[in-house]
Design a protein around this motif. Structure first.
Motif, short mmCIF file in Angstrom:
data_model
loop_
_atom_site.label_atom_id
_atom_site.label_comp_id
_atom_site.label_asym_id
_atom_site.label_seq_id
_atom_site.Cartn_x
_atom_site.Cartn_y
_atom_site.Cartn_z
N SER A 124 30.03 -5.37 -9.11
CA SER A 124 31.22 -4.54 -9.19
C SER A 124 32.44 -5.28 -8.68
N GLU A 125 33.56 -5.04 -9.34
CA GLU A 125 34.85 -5.53 -8.87
C GLU A 125 35.42 -4.48 -7.94
N ILE A 126 35.82 -4.89 -6.74
CA ILE A 126 36.21 -3.93 -5.71
C ILE A 126 37.63 -4.19 -5.21
N SER A 127 38.17 -3.17 -4.55
CA SER A 127 39.47 -3.30 -3.90
C SER A 127 39.28 -3.86 -2.50
N GLN B 30 39.88 -6.74 0.80
CA GLN B 30 39.91 -8.15 1.15
C GLN B 30 39.00 -8.98 0.25
N ASN B 31 37.83 -8.44 -0.07
CA ASN B 31 36.91 -9.09 -1.00
C ASN B 31 37.09 -8.53 -2.40
N GLN B 32 36.64 -9.30 -3.38
CA GLN B 32 36.87 -8.90 -4.77
C GLN B 32 35.60 -8.49 -5.52
N ALA B 33 34.43 -8.76 -4.95
CA ALA B 33 33.19 -8.47 -5.67
C ALA B 33 32.09 -8.02 -4.72
N VAL B 34 31.25 -7.13 -5.22
CA VAL B 34 29.99 -6.77 -4.58
C VAL B 34 28.88 -7.06 -5.57
N ALA B 35 27.85 -7.75 -5.11
CA ALA B 35 26.68 -8.03 -5.95
C ALA B 35 25.42 -7.66 -5.16
N GLU B 36 24.52 -6.95 -5.81
CA GLU B 36 23.21 -6.67 -5.20
C GLU B 36 22.19 -7.58 -5.87
N VAL B 37 21.43 -8.29 -5.05
CA VAL B 37 20.45 -9.27 -5.54
C VAL B 37 19.06 -8.81 -5.14
N TRP B 38 18.12 -8.85 -6.11
CA TRP B 38 16.71 -8.59 -5.83
C TRP B 38 15.96 -9.90 -5.96
N ALA B 39 15.05 -10.16 -5.04
CA ALA B 39 14.36 -11.46 -5.03
C ALA B 39 12.90 -11.30 -4.65
N ARG C 121 29.97 3.76 -15.52
CA ARG C 121 30.99 3.65 -14.48
C ARG C 121 32.33 3.19 -15.04
N ARG C 122 32.34 2.75 -16.31
CA ARG C 122 33.59 2.26 -16.88
C ARG C 122 34.39 3.38 -17.54
N SER C 123 33.79 4.55 -17.70
CA SER C 123 34.52 5.66 -18.31
C SER C 123 35.49 6.24 -17.30
N ALA C 124 36.59 6.77 -17.79
CA ALA C 124 37.59 7.37 -16.90
C ALA C 124 37.12 8.75 -16.48
N THR C 125 36.79 8.92 -15.22
CA THR C 125 36.35 10.20 -14.69
C THR C 125 37.12 10.47 -13.41
N THR C 126 36.96 11.68 -12.90
CA THR C 126 37.63 12.04 -11.66
C THR C 126 36.85 11.56 -10.45
N SER C 127 35.62 11.09 -10.62
CA SER C 127 34.81 10.67 -9.49
C SER C 127 35.28 9.32 -8.96
N VAL C 128 35.05 9.09 -7.67
CA VAL C 128 35.44 7.86 -7.00
C VAL C 128 34.18 7.22 -6.44
N LEU C 129 33.83 6.04 -6.94
CA LEU C 129 32.67 5.31 -6.44
C LEU C 129 33.16 4.31 -5.39
N THR D 223 35.70 -0.04 4.32
CA THR D 223 35.52 0.63 3.04
C THR D 223 36.04 -0.22 1.89
N TRP D 224 35.52 0.04 0.71
CA TRP D 224 36.00 -0.59 -0.52
C TRP D 224 35.76 0.39 -1.66
N VAL D 225 36.56 0.28 -2.70
CA VAL D 225 36.42 1.13 -3.88
C VAL D 225 35.93 0.27 -5.04
N HIS D 226 34.91 0.77 -5.73
CA HIS D 226 34.39 0.07 -6.92
C HIS D 226 35.34 0.38 -8.08
N ALA D 227 36.24 -0.57 -8.34
CA ALA D 227 37.26 -0.35 -9.36
C ALA D 227 36.71 -0.52 -10.77
N PHE D 228 35.72 -1.43 -10.92
CA PHE D 228 35.17 -1.70 -12.25
C PHE D 228 33.75 -2.23 -12.08
#
Length: 307
Positions: free
Chosen positions: A91-94, A96-105, A206-214, A283-288
């Motif tokens: 996810s691209e986030i708002s 200080q950082n620009q990305a969140v990635a979850e990795v499974w290993a 998550r890319r659709s325009a909705t009123t929810s905030v992730l 906190t951070w917001v998942h923008a995309f």
């Protein structure tokens, strides 16, 4: 999206195969309205209903959260990250950082290789790493399955492969596709669901325009065990928290909030900040959301047999 849609999607996230009549009874509306709206949500792409297999069941017991600071254009970095097969959420986030990635290993060496490869991507200038110590809630995957429930046979794999494409296939349709009887398909699907190996639920676009905030929150605790337990209880008592985990790294807890509005999100974060066991909340917001992966190839499932 109105409150009815949000309630309906939430119910389908918990049980993607729920009968329309049961959903209607829970939501206090007529069955016809539920059936019509589910079909509309599926047809529009707002949701997909798919089977998700628990990471432990496919030989991926180690999970980590990475936050990345990116210098320069972000799209090339996200496109490169999307190619990593063990990145399951991106996810691209708002902030200080620009990305969140979850990795499974598969193990710690595997996750270390993935982290080093991600750090080597041009444009990634800083990586913040948190290892999941214990997942407290994972809406799409549920509780950890017991070790004895982790083995698959060819019939299981065939059913999972079909349900990863369409989680609402009838047992009759599954029978046609697998060459087994409808009763055998029903018994095996129920076993997989009851064991926790597989869960079927709605995945939002998550890319659709909705009123929810992730959004995401990283929580630093004050240190005492009683306060930590109470903070975990607080998180698990908030219905719109889709994911929560105890972590090792910068944060003691990480959670994902699917708030219904910005005001709802603000209220939830305020409640967390005010808790006596919480020292700091970031906190951070998942923008995309670039990637949200729950399906696994037949090869991956086949290799997991007997794990």
């Amino acid at each position: 999206m109105d409150d009815f849609d949000e309630d309906l999607i939430r119910a389908l996230q918990l049980d993607g195969r729920a009968q329309f009549s049961a959903l209607a009874a829970d939501l206090g509306v007529h069955r016809t309205l539920v059936a019509q709206r589910v079909h509309e949500l599926l047809a529009s792409g707002e949701i997909r209903i798919l089977a998700a297999v628990h990471p432990r069941a496919v030989g991926l017991p180690i999970q980590a959260n990475l936050q990345l600071r990116i210098s320069g254009p972000t799209s090339p970095v996200f496109e490169r990250l999307s190619e990593f097969t063990n990145v399951v959420f991106l996810s691209e986030i708002s902030g200080q950082n620009q990305a969140v990635a979850e990795v499974w290993a598969a193990d710690r060496e595997d996750v270390a290789r993935a982290v080093r490869a991600i750090q080597a991507i041009e444009g990634v200038v800083e990586t913040q790493f948190s290892l999941y110590d214990r997942v407290l809630r994972r809406l799409r995957l549920g509780e950890d399955p017991e070790a004895g429930d982790l083995a698959f046979d060819d019939f299981d794999i065939a059913l999972i492969a079909e349900l990863q494409l369409d989680g609402r296939l009838t047992f009759g349709e599954l029978a046609k596709r697998t060459g087994r009887s409808a009763s055998a398909c029903r018994a095996r699907v129920l076993r997989l669901l009851e064991s926790g190996v597989m869960r079927i639920g709605a995945v939002r676009s998550r890319r659709s325009a909705t009123t929810s905030v992730l959004s995401g929150v990283g929580i630093v605790l004050r240190g005492d065990a009683e306060g930590a337990a109470a903070a975990e209880e607080l998180l698990l008592g908030i219905p719109t928290i889709e994911f929560a985990a105890r972590t090792l790294g910068r944060y003691a807890l990480i959670a994902t909030i699917a708030a219904r509005s910005l005001a709802d999100y603000t209220d939830i974060v305020r409640r967390i900040r005010a808790h006596r066991g919480v020292r700091l909340v970031e906190t951070w917001v998942h923008a995309f959301v670039w990637l949200e992966r729950y399906e696994w190839s037949l090869d991956r499932l086949a290799r997991s047999r007997g794990v």
